[in-house]
Scaffold this motif. Structure first.
Motif, PDB file in Angstrom:
ATOM      1  N   VAL A 157       0.870  -1.186   0.000  1.00 58.00           N
ATOM      2  CA  VAL A 157       0.000   0.000   0.000  1.00 58.00           C
ATOM      3  C   VAL A 157       0.900   1.227   0.000  1.00 58.00           C
ATOM      4  N   SER A 158       0.898   1.971  -1.103  1.00 58.85           N
ATOM      5  CA  SER A 158       1.875   3.037  -1.288  1.00 58.85           C
ATOM      6  C   SER A 158       1.574   4.301  -0.488  1.00 58.85           C
ATOM      7  N   THR A 180       0.242 -10.406   4.621  1.00 55.12           N
ATOM      8  CA  THR A 180       1.173  -9.414   5.150  1.00 55.12           C
ATOM      9  C   THR A 180       0.963  -8.123   4.358  1.00 55.12           C
ATOM     10  N   ILE A 181       0.636  -7.048   5.045  1.00 50.67           N
ATOM     11  CA  ILE A 181       0.425  -5.748   4.400  1.00 50.67           C
ATOM     12  C   ILE A 181       1.582  -4.843   4.787  1.00 50.67           C
ATOM     13  N   VAL A 182       2.285  -4.332   3.788  1.00 54.97           N
ATOM     14  CA  VAL A 182       3.433  -3.461   4.021  1.00 54.97           C
ATOM     15  C   VAL A 182       3.112  -2.077   3.473  1.00 54.97           C
ATOM     16  N   THR A 183       3.389  -1.063   4.276  1.00 54.42           N
ATOM     17  CA  THR A 183       3.120   0.312   3.872  1.00 54.42           C
ATOM     18  C   THR A 183       4.154   1.219   4.523  1.00 54.42           C
ATOM     19  N   GLY A 193      -7.409   1.512  12.261  1.00 51.48           N
ATOM     20  CA  GLY A 193      -8.708   2.065  12.621  1.00 51.48           C
ATOM     21  C   GLY A 193      -9.865   1.306  11.996  1.00 51.48           C
ATOM     22  N   HIS A 194      -9.567   0.453  11.033  1.00 55.89           N
ATOM     23  CA  HIS A 194     -10.609  -0.352  10.371  1.00 55.89           C
ATOM     24  C   HIS A 194     -10.359  -1.840  10.582  1.00 55.89           C
ATOM     25  N   GLY A 195      -9.588  -2.175  11.619  1.00 53.43           N
ATOM     26  CA  GLY A 195      -9.379  -3.567  11.969  1.00 53.43           C
ATOM     27  C   GLY A 195      -8.443  -4.311  11.048  1.00 53.43           C
ATOM     28  N   ILE A 196      -7.513  -3.603  10.419  1.00 49.88           N
ATOM     29  CA  ILE A 196      -6.583  -4.213   9.465  1.00 49.88           C
ATOM     30  C   ILE A 196      -5.163  -4.032  10.001  1.00 49.88           C
ATOM     31  N   ASP A 197      -4.427  -5.119  10.141  1.00 52.14           N
ATOM     32  CA  ASP A 197      -3.049  -5.046  10.613  1.00 52.14           C
ATOM     33  C   ASP A 197      -2.107  -4.807   9.438  1.00 52.14           C
ATOM     34  N   ALA A 198      -1.092  -3.975   9.673  1.00 54.48           N
ATOM     35  CA  ALA A 198      -0.097  -3.701   8.638  1.00 54.48           C
ATOM     36  C   ALA A 198       1.252  -3.448   9.280  1.00 54.48           C
ATOM     37  N   GLN A 199       2.303  -3.707   8.536  1.00 55.99           N
ATOM     38  CA  GLN A 199       3.660  -3.378   8.958  1.00 55.99           C
ATOM     39  C   GLN A 199       4.090  -2.128   8.210  1.00 55.99           C
ATOM     40  N   ALA A 200       4.493  -1.097   8.951  1.00 56.38           N
ATOM     41  CA  ALA A 200       4.866   0.176   8.352  1.00 56.38           C
ATOM     42  C   ALA A 200       6.325   0.475   8.619  1.00 56.38           C
ATOM     43  N   GLY A 201       6.971   1.099   7.658  1.00 54.15           N
ATOM     44  CA  GLY A 201       8.365   1.475   7.827  1.00 54.15           C
ATOM     45  C   GLY A 201       8.672   2.778   7.132  1.00 54.15           C
ATOM     46  N   ASP A 202       9.814   3.320   7.470  1.00 53.22           N
ATOM     47  CA  ASP A 202      10.301   4.556   6.865  1.00 53.22           C
ATOM     48  C   ASP A 202      11.026   4.225   5.568  1.00 53.22           C
ATOM     49  N   TRP A 203      11.278   5.243   4.747  1.00 49.58           N
ATOM     50  CA  TRP A 203      12.124   5.051   3.581  1.00 49.58           C
ATOM     51  C   TRP A 203      13.462   4.471   4.029  1.00 49.58           C
TER      52      TRP A 203
END
Length: 406
Positions: A157-158, A180-183, A193-203
């Motif tokens: 997810v960009s 696995t959702i990466v953003t 906030g919508h019940g979806i887990d994601a892994q987020a990182g910096d550039w």
């Protein structure tokens, strides 16, 4: 007289309430999606492009006027079809080993299958790209029915614009497959906030993953006696040039990004949604390893007559630059022909891209449009073709060679 006074008093209260709403609503709609220390692209409250923010509208144009033209229509812009024909396909459950297949679903959504891994980019199956059922309506149905999607393992997810972060679709995917959702930073808060887990990182950060199924590999790290191993992969969150908002007042509270998926038989690059900026970020992605497949946007670049790019959207000319800096891999043009987001004609982006490739003397087969829903076999890594002559493209543009493409 009494009725008049009551009417005036009621009107006064309506004005007062509207003024209070106009004062309070922007603060209410603002959201803090991420908290962290300042960096080269985060000032402690908002993210920004370190190569300069140039995504504002031209002088004399207001954002409200732009939105009004999008909602009410602009009679001076080229007409778009109400609907276009799409031949849908039903993907295989898995594509194993070194083979790689990509199916353009529409807009920035693509299904990539390789090494037993099913990857989706910016999945959008909703009919409209906007809040509360408003926003541009798709003219092309998704190239794969949601019900025909194989089990999805990885979702990229960009950023959080509605035509890229479709919460309804992401929730369906999460509930069905738990991928696995990466953003990038802050977008995980929107999803949570919508019940979806994601892994987020910096550039510059990378998230290590393992393919869900054992597939044939020949690399030295595969020690299984039958040569069947789970592919070791990683997702690097990489720089691009854009902006971010779900509402008017939460602008740049979360980060935008591109991605490099590192795989045993060549990397995948997904540009997300981007302008050219300093033009150096594609080479940063290519430095992570040879790219076998690149998804590069070519549409939604014209907001004024004759415009060839905008600060936040590359057009075909910028796309050729990105493709060149990536090492001229096999590439799929995306971000056109699904939602009308700007004023260029429906088929202008691919037609202009082909014309620029002819002008540049480059092989169009390496970077050519595919029909929505049509599976495309991605060739193995090989020798890259010569660089396109971008100076000739610029000269052709100055000579008006592309003026017919409105």
């Amino acid at each position: 007289m009494r009725l008049l006074k009551l009417s005036l008093a009621g009107l006064l209260w309506i004005v007062v309430i509207l003024c209070l709403l106009l004062t309070a609503l922007p603060h209410f709609l603002d959201r803090i999606y991420y908290r962290g220390p300042p960096s080269a692209h985060f000032d402690g409250a908002h993210f920004f492009n370190p190569d300069g923010d140039d995504d504002r509208l031209p002088a004399g144009r207001s954002r409200a006027g732009f939105i009004a033209r999008r909602l009410l229509g602009d009679p001076t812009q080229p007409a778009w079809p109400e609907r276009v024909a799409v031949t849908r396909s039903k993907p295989a459950a898995r594509v194993e080993g070194a083979a790689m297949r990509v199916t353009w679903i529409g807009h920035a959504t693509a299904l990539i299958q390789t090494n037993g891994l099913n990857i989706l980019t910016d999945p959008v199956w909703s009919d409209r790209a906007g809040p509360f059922g408003f926003g541009p309506r798709r003219v092309a149905v998704p190239g794969v029915r949601f019900e025909d999607l194989p089990k999805i393992d990885l979702v990229l997810v960009s950023h959080n614009h509605y035509d890229h972060m479709d919460l309804a679709t992401l929730k369906r995917l999460w509930d069905r497959d738990r991928p696995t959702i990466v953003t990038s930073l802050g977008n995980d808060a929107v999803l949570a906030g919508h019940g979806i887990d994601a892994q987020a990182g910096d550039w510059g950060t990378s998230i290590a993953l393992v393919a869900p199924e054992k597939v044939p590999l020949t690399r030295a790290e595969c020690i299984d006696p039958e040569g069947l191993c789970q592919a070791r992969i990683s997702v690097a969150i990489t720089r691009n040039h854009h902006w971010d908002s779900r509402w008017f007042s939460d602008r740049n509270r979360a980060l935008w990004s591109s991605f490099v998926v590192a795989l045993p038989h060549g990397n995948i690059f997904f540009a997300g949604d981007t302008g050219l900026g300093d033009g150096k970020w594609p080479a940063e992605a290519a430095a992570l390893g040879p790219i076998r497949l690149a998804l590069i946007p070519i549409g939604a670049f014209r907001f004024e007559e004759g415009q060839m790019a905008s600060g936040s959207h590359i057009g075909p000319q910028g796309a050729l630059h990105v493709w060149d800096r990536l090492g001229r891999p096999f590439a799929l043009p995306i971000h056109w022909g699904t939602f009308r987001l700007s004023r260029e004609g429906y088929a202008t982006p691919p037609r202009m891209l082909a014309a620029m490739q002819r002008c540049a003397g480059s092989d169009p087969a390496r970077f050519a449009p595919a029909a929505i829903g049509m599976p495309v076999e991605v060739p193995p890594l090989g020798t890259a073709p010569p660089s396109p002559d971008m100076a000739r493209v610029a000269a052709c543009a100055r000579a008006g060679r592309f003026a017919a493409f409105r």
